[in-house]
Scaffold this motif. Structure first.
Motif, PDB file in Angstrom:
ATOM      1  N   LYS A 158      -0.586   6.728   2.236  1.00  0.00           N
ATOM      2  CA  LYS A 158      -0.388   5.860   3.390  1.00  0.00           C
ATOM      3  C   LYS A 158      -0.297   4.396   2.970  1.00  0.00           C
ATOM      4  O   LYS A 158       0.535   3.641   3.487  1.00  0.00           O
ATOM      5  CB  LYS A 158      -1.532   6.044   4.391  1.00  0.00           C
ATOM      6  N   ARG A 159      -1.160   3.971   2.025  1.00  0.00           N
ATOM      7  CA  ARG A 159      -1.111   2.588   1.551  1.00  0.00           C
ATOM      8  C   ARG A 159       0.228   2.286   0.877  1.00  0.00           C
ATOM      9  O   ARG A 159       0.819   1.223   1.090  1.00  0.00           O
ATOM     10  CB  ARG A 159      -2.268   2.314   0.599  1.00  0.00           C
ATOM     11  N   GLN A 160       0.715   3.218   0.061  1.00  0.00           N
ATOM     12  CA  GLN A 160       2.001   3.008  -0.585  1.00  0.00           C
ATOM     13  C   GLN A 160       3.132   2.925   0.432  1.00  0.00           C
ATOM     14  O   GLN A 160       4.045   2.107   0.300  1.00  0.00           O
ATOM     15  CB  GLN A 160       2.267   4.146  -1.579  1.00  0.00           C
ATOM     16  N   GLN A 161       3.065   3.763   1.466  1.00  0.00           N
ATOM     17  CA  GLN A 161       4.097   3.719   2.504  1.00  0.00           C
ATOM     18  C   GLN A 161       4.059   2.400   3.260  1.00  0.00           C
ATOM     19  O   GLN A 161       5.099   1.812   3.581  1.00  0.00           O
ATOM     20  CB  GLN A 161       3.905   4.891   3.464  1.00  0.00           C
ATOM     21  N   GLU A 162       2.845   1.897   3.554  1.00  0.00           N
ATOM     22  CA  GLU A 162       2.729   0.615   4.241  1.00  0.00           C
ATOM     23  C   GLU A 162       3.262  -0.519   3.383  1.00  0.00           C
ATOM     24  O   GLU A 162       3.916  -1.446   3.888  1.00  0.00           O
ATOM     25  CB  GLU A 162       1.266   0.361   4.618  1.00  0.00           C
ATOM     26  N   ARG A 163       3.005  -0.465   2.066  1.00  0.00           N
ATOM     27  CA  ARG A 163       3.534  -1.501   1.173  1.00  0.00           C
ATOM     28  C   ARG A 163       5.059  -1.470   1.140  1.00  0.00           C
ATOM     29  O   ARG A 163       5.714  -2.515   1.147  1.00  0.00           O
ATOM     30  CB  ARG A 163       2.980  -1.302  -0.229  1.00  0.00           C
ATOM     31  N   ARG A 164       5.628  -0.275   1.093  1.00  0.00           N
ATOM     32  CA  ARG A 164       7.092  -0.164   1.095  1.00  0.00           C
ATOM     33  C   ARG A 164       7.671  -0.720   2.390  1.00  0.00           C
ATOM     34  O   ARG A 164       8.687  -1.424   2.382  1.00  0.00           O
ATOM     35  CB  ARG A 164       7.511   1.294   0.916  1.00  0.00           C
ATOM     36  N   GLN A 165       7.029  -0.387   3.526  1.00  0.00           N
ATOM     37  CA  GLN A 165       7.535  -0.873   4.810  1.00  0.00           C
ATOM     38  C   GLN A 165       7.433  -2.391   4.915  1.00  0.00           C
ATOM     39  O   GLN A 165       8.348  -3.057   5.408  1.00  0.00           O
ATOM     40  CB  GLN A 165       6.766  -0.213   5.952  1.00  0.00           C
ATOM     41  N   SER A 166       6.299  -2.958   4.443  1.00  0.00           N
ATOM     42  CA  SER A 166       6.149  -4.412   4.487  1.00  0.00           C
ATOM     43  C   SER A 166       7.139  -5.094   3.551  1.00  0.00           C
ATOM     44  O   SER A 166       7.715  -6.139   3.890  1.00  0.00           O
ATOM     45  CB  SER A 166       4.721  -4.812   4.118  1.00  0.00           C
ATOM     46  N   SER A 187      10.555  -4.920   5.261  1.00  0.00           N
ATOM     47  CA  SER A 187      10.678  -5.869   6.369  1.00  0.00           C
ATOM     48  C   SER A 187      10.783  -7.305   5.858  1.00  0.00           C
ATOM     49  O   SER A 187      11.544  -8.119   6.399  1.00  0.00           O
ATOM     50  CB  SER A 187       9.482  -5.730   7.312  1.00  0.00           C
ATOM     51  N   ARG A 221      -4.793   8.883   1.737  1.00  0.00           N
ATOM     52  CA  ARG A 221      -4.955   7.451   1.980  1.00  0.00           C
ATOM     53  C   ARG A 221      -4.102   6.633   1.017  1.00  0.00           C
ATOM     54  O   ARG A 221      -3.505   5.618   1.407  1.00  0.00           O
ATOM     55  CB  ARG A 221      -6.420   7.071   1.842  1.00  0.00           C
TER      56      ARG A 221
END
Length: 196
Positions: A161-169, A172, A158
């Motif tokens: 996944k949170r770190q990956q979502e932060r990188r993607q946001s 973007s 988890r």
């Protein structure tokens, strides 16, 4: 027994769970021998042999699962030594004394009848029931450890996944800011050309 332990591991169950069945089977075997009935001897011998072999087959698997392979030799040797000491104590210390007392009570030189080893079988059965309780405690401890490891691994997943979502946001957002600047520069150039 080893195959049953593997099946337990595939179903996310403790690998030491078959220890409970082996100790319970050994307790049943000693109880059948204590009945002193001919019909019970065959099932008792089969149950005793299967339980004894199961314990020896399960020891290496459970040791490597619980403690790893670093101290495997010492732990396995200590278990084998404990089994030898327990067998020697029950056979020479308990069975011989029970037999001698039965001879004295009978008033002869040889003991005949179920009283010769009934107390020995009852004591061995109680020892096996203690083994059932200890195996149950071991399986419960292993289950708790498995749940803790599962929760820890789930937390790591988890967190990743949170770190990956932060990188993607963040990527973007950076892309939007860069694109807006380029559009503004293009508009500025067009306005300058119109003015000229």
């Amino acid at each position: 027994a080893a195959a049953l332990s593997e099946a337990c591991a595939r179903r996310s169950m403790p690998r030491s769970l078959p220890f409970i069945l082996a100790c319970a089977l050994m307790a049943a075997a000693t109880g059948l021998v204590g009945l002193n009935a001919r019909w019970a001897l065959g099932p008792a011998y089969c149950a005793c042999g299967y339980a004894f072999g199961s314990l020896h087959a399960l020891n290496p698997v459970v040791i490597s699962t619980l403690y790893g392979t670093r101290a495997y030799g010492g732990i396995y040797t200590s278990i084998a030594f404990a089994g030898a000491v327990g067998s020697l104590s029950l056979s020479t210390g308990l069975a011989a004394r029970v037999y001698a007392r039965a001879v004295e009570e009978g008033g002869g030189s040889v003991c005949v009848g179920p009283a010769c080893f009934r107390r020995t079988m009852a004591t061995a059965g109680c020892v096996c029931l203690v083994g059932v309780a200890m195996s149950s405690a071991l399986a419960y401890t292993e289950l708790r450890s498995m749940r803790k490891r599962f929760k820890a691994s789930l937390a790591v997943v988890r967190r990743g996944k949170r770190q990956q979502e932060r990188r993607q946001s963040a990527a973007s957002a950076t892309g939007r800011r860069g694109g807006g600047g380029a559009v503004g520069a293009a508009n500025y150039n067009f306005e300058d050309q119109d003015a000229v």
